[in-house]
Structures are given as structure tokens and as C-alpha cells.
Design a protein around this motif. Structure first.
Motif, PDB file in Angstrom:
ATOM      1  N   LEU A   1       2.449 -11.435  -6.167  1.00  0.00           N
ATOM      2  CA  LEU A   1       2.944 -12.052  -7.409  1.00  0.00           C
ATOM      3  C   LEU A   1       2.445 -13.494  -7.535  1.00  0.00           C
ATOM      4  CD1 LEU A   1       6.617 -10.749  -7.556  1.00  0.00           C
ATOM      5  CD2 LEU A   1       4.751 -10.180  -9.119  1.00  0.00           C
ATOM      6  N   ALA A   2       2.479 -14.239  -6.425  1.00  0.00           N
ATOM      7  CA  ALA A   2       2.009 -15.624  -6.449  1.00  0.00           C
ATOM      8  C   ALA A   2       0.523 -15.677  -6.776  1.00  0.00           C
ATOM      9  CB  ALA A   2       2.293 -16.302  -5.114  1.00  0.00           C
ATOM     10  N   GLU A   3      -0.240 -14.753  -6.218  1.00  0.00           N
ATOM     11  CA  GLU A   3      -1.674 -14.690  -6.503  1.00  0.00           C
ATOM     12  C   GLU A   3      -1.910 -14.414  -7.988  1.00  0.00           C
ATOM     13  OE1 GLU A   3      -5.762 -14.530  -6.282  1.00  0.00           O
ATOM     14  OE2 GLU A   3      -4.382 -15.193  -4.727  1.00  0.00           O
ATOM     15  N   GLU A   4      -1.154 -13.482  -8.530  1.00  0.00           N
ATOM     16  CA  GLU A   4      -1.292 -13.145  -9.949  1.00  0.00           C
ATOM     17  C   GLU A   4      -0.931 -14.341 -10.829  1.00  0.00           C
ATOM     18  OE1 GLU A   4       0.874 -10.003 -12.892  1.00  0.00           O
ATOM     19  OE2 GLU A   4       0.269  -9.257 -10.927  1.00  0.00           O
ATOM     20  N   GLU A   5       0.146 -15.032 -10.478  1.00  0.00           N
ATOM     21  CA  GLU A   5       0.555 -16.204 -11.249  1.00  0.00           C
ATOM     22  C   GLU A   5      -0.484 -17.317 -11.159  1.00  0.00           C
ATOM     23  OE1 GLU A   5       4.360 -17.170  -9.617  1.00  0.00           O
ATOM     24  OE2 GLU A   5       5.380 -15.535 -10.656  1.00  0.00           O
ATOM     25  N   ALA A   6      -1.006 -17.563  -9.956  1.00  0.00           N
ATOM     26  CA  ALA A   6      -2.009 -18.612  -9.785  1.00  0.00           C
ATOM     27  C   ALA A   6      -3.265 -18.283 -10.584  1.00  0.00           C
ATOM     28  CB  ALA A   6      -2.339 -18.788  -8.304  1.00  0.00           C
ATOM     29  N   THR A   7      -3.645 -17.007 -10.595  1.00  0.00           N
ATOM     30  CA  THR A   7      -4.819 -16.589 -11.369  1.00  0.00           C
ATOM     31  C   THR A   7      -4.591 -16.862 -12.853  1.00  0.00           C
ATOM     32  OG1 THR A   7      -5.346 -14.889  -9.741  1.00  0.00           O
ATOM     33  CG2 THR A   7      -6.289 -14.612 -11.939  1.00  0.00           C
ATOM     34  N   LYS A   8      -3.415 -16.524 -13.354  1.00  0.00           N
ATOM     35  CA  LYS A   8      -3.111 -16.771 -14.775  1.00  0.00           C
ATOM     36  C   LYS A   8      -3.121 -18.257 -15.091  1.00  0.00           C
ATOM     37  CE  LYS A   8      -0.516 -12.588 -15.746  1.00  0.00           C
ATOM     38  NZ  LYS A   8       0.758 -11.996 -16.152  1.00  0.00           N
TER      39      LYS A   8
ATOM     40  N   GLN B   1       4.574  -8.477  -1.280  1.00  0.00           N
ATOM     41  CA  GLN B   1       4.865  -8.395  -2.712  1.00  0.00           C
ATOM     42  C   GLN B   1       4.946  -9.789  -3.338  1.00  0.00           C
ATOM     43  OE1 GLN B   1       4.897  -5.479  -4.399  1.00  0.00           O
ATOM     44  NE2 GLN B   1       4.332  -4.615  -2.431  1.00  0.00           N
ATOM     45  N   ILE B   2       5.608 -10.718  -2.641  1.00  0.00           N
ATOM     46  CA  ILE B   2       5.726 -12.088  -3.155  1.00  0.00           C
ATOM     47  C   ILE B   2       4.350 -12.756  -3.204  1.00  0.00           C
ATOM     48  CG2 ILE B   2       6.631 -14.386  -2.594  1.00  0.00           C
ATOM     49  CD1 ILE B   2       9.170 -12.903  -1.565  1.00  0.00           C
ATOM     50  N   ASN B   3       3.542 -12.543  -2.171  1.00  0.00           N
ATOM     51  CA  ASN B   3       2.193 -13.118  -2.160  1.00  0.00           C
ATOM     52  C   ASN B   3       1.336 -12.563  -3.284  1.00  0.00           C
ATOM     53  OD1 ASN B   3       2.689 -14.786   0.023  1.00  0.00           O
ATOM     54  ND2 ASN B   3       1.925 -13.313   1.518  1.00  0.00           N
TER      55      ASN B   3
ATOM     56  N   ASP C   1       7.130  -9.986   1.856  1.00  0.00           N
ATOM     57  CA  ASP C   1       6.176 -11.099   1.848  1.00  0.00           C
ATOM     58  C   ASP C   1       4.907 -10.718   1.099  1.00  0.00           C
ATOM     59  OD1 ASP C   1       7.777 -12.853   3.237  1.00  0.00           O
ATOM     60  OD2 ASP C   1       6.775 -12.544   5.170  1.00  0.00           O
TER      61      ASP C   1
END
Length: 155
Positions: free
Chosen positions: A102-109, A98-100, A96
Motif C-alpha cells: 500500500l505504501a509503495e502504491e501511495e508513493a507511486t501516486k 500488505q502495508i508495504n 507488513d
């Protein structure tokens, strides 16, 4: 679910047996079975059995030894099962996290790209938090801050 099933299949037969016993001990069926066995033992040994042959007369010292041994063994089975559940929970929590991340990184981008599109199209951006949210999140510093707060609250 598939990973958890694979983990279960990877267990040795002894671990599977201990998990099954640990599961059974935590049910109403076990309580009913245990009560019936103890009541049967007592009934047999107070002379209610048809043969009047007793092997553990009142105050039932053998029953006390058997129940004491059973308590130790059942506690061990329950702890083995609980340890396995804890390990699986830790793995899920790590996944969870790790997925969070990744989601944070994607949302930032995505926010950064939207900001760049807005600038390119000369659109006004009215959200003052947008600039902060589109910056890379420093996970390590957040973790350090959380630890420091926990220490401070623990004192």
C-alpha cells in the motif's frame, strides 16, 4: 498488540497450558528446578534420606525413564509454542507485506502527481529516476525474479 491478545484469548486452555510450560522450560528457573529435583532424587535413593527407604537404587533406571519421558513431553510443549510463534510471525510478515505494498502504491501516486504538477508549472525535472519511480511496481515480476535468483544460487 490487541490482535495478538485476542489470539491468545482464543486459545484453548490446553494450548495456554502448553504455552506456559514451553515458556517456563526456556528459563533459568526451570534449569535450577530440574537440577534440584534430580539431585534430590539421587540423594534420596543413595541413602541420604532419613528413612533409608529407596525406590530407585543406583544406577537409577526409574530416573532415566522419568527424564526420558520428560524430555519427550517438554520437547512437544516447546514445539507447540514455537509453532504458535511461527504462525503469529507469518501473520505479522503478511501484514507488513500488505502495508508495504500500500505504501509503495501511495508513493507511486504521489510521485506521479508531483510529476504532473511539475509539468503543469513548467518546472524542470532533473531526476532521471523520477519517471521510473512514478510507474506502477510489478510486484509479481519482482517475486519471480527473486525466486529465479534463489534457484540459481541454490544450484
Amino acid at each position: 498488540m490487541k490482535l495478538e491478545k485476542e489470539d491468545q484469548e482464543a486459545l484453548s486452555p490446553y494450548h495456554r497450558l502448553s504455552h506456559a510450560i514451553g515458556w517456563f522450560v526456556g528459563t533459568v528457573y526451570f534449569v535450577v528446578f530440574e537440577c534440584a529435583m534430580v539431585l534430590g532424587w539421587i540423594a534420596f535413593n543413595v541413602g541420604l534420606a532419613p528413612t533409608h527407604w529407596t525406590f530407585d537404587p543406583y544406577p537409577f533406571p526409574l530416573l532415566a525413564v522419568v527424564l526420558g519421558l520428560e524430555a519427550v513431553l517438554l520437547t512437544s510443549f516447546v514445539l507447540i509454542r514455537q509453532n504458535a510463534i511461527d504462525r503469529a510471525s507469518e501473520r505479522r510478515n503478511h501484514l507488513d507485506l500488505q502495508i508495504n505494498l500500500l505504501a509503495e502504491e501511495e508513493a507511486t501516486k504521489v510521485l506521479k502527481m508531483l510529476g504532473e504538477i511539475a509539468v503543469h508549472l513548467k518546472l524542470p525535472v532533473h531526476d532521471p529516476d523520477n519517471k521510473d519511480l512514478s510507474q506502477h511496481t510489478q510486484v509479481e515480476s519482482i517475486a519471480r525474479d527473486l525466486r529465479a535468483r534463489e534457484k540459481k544460487e541454490g544450484e
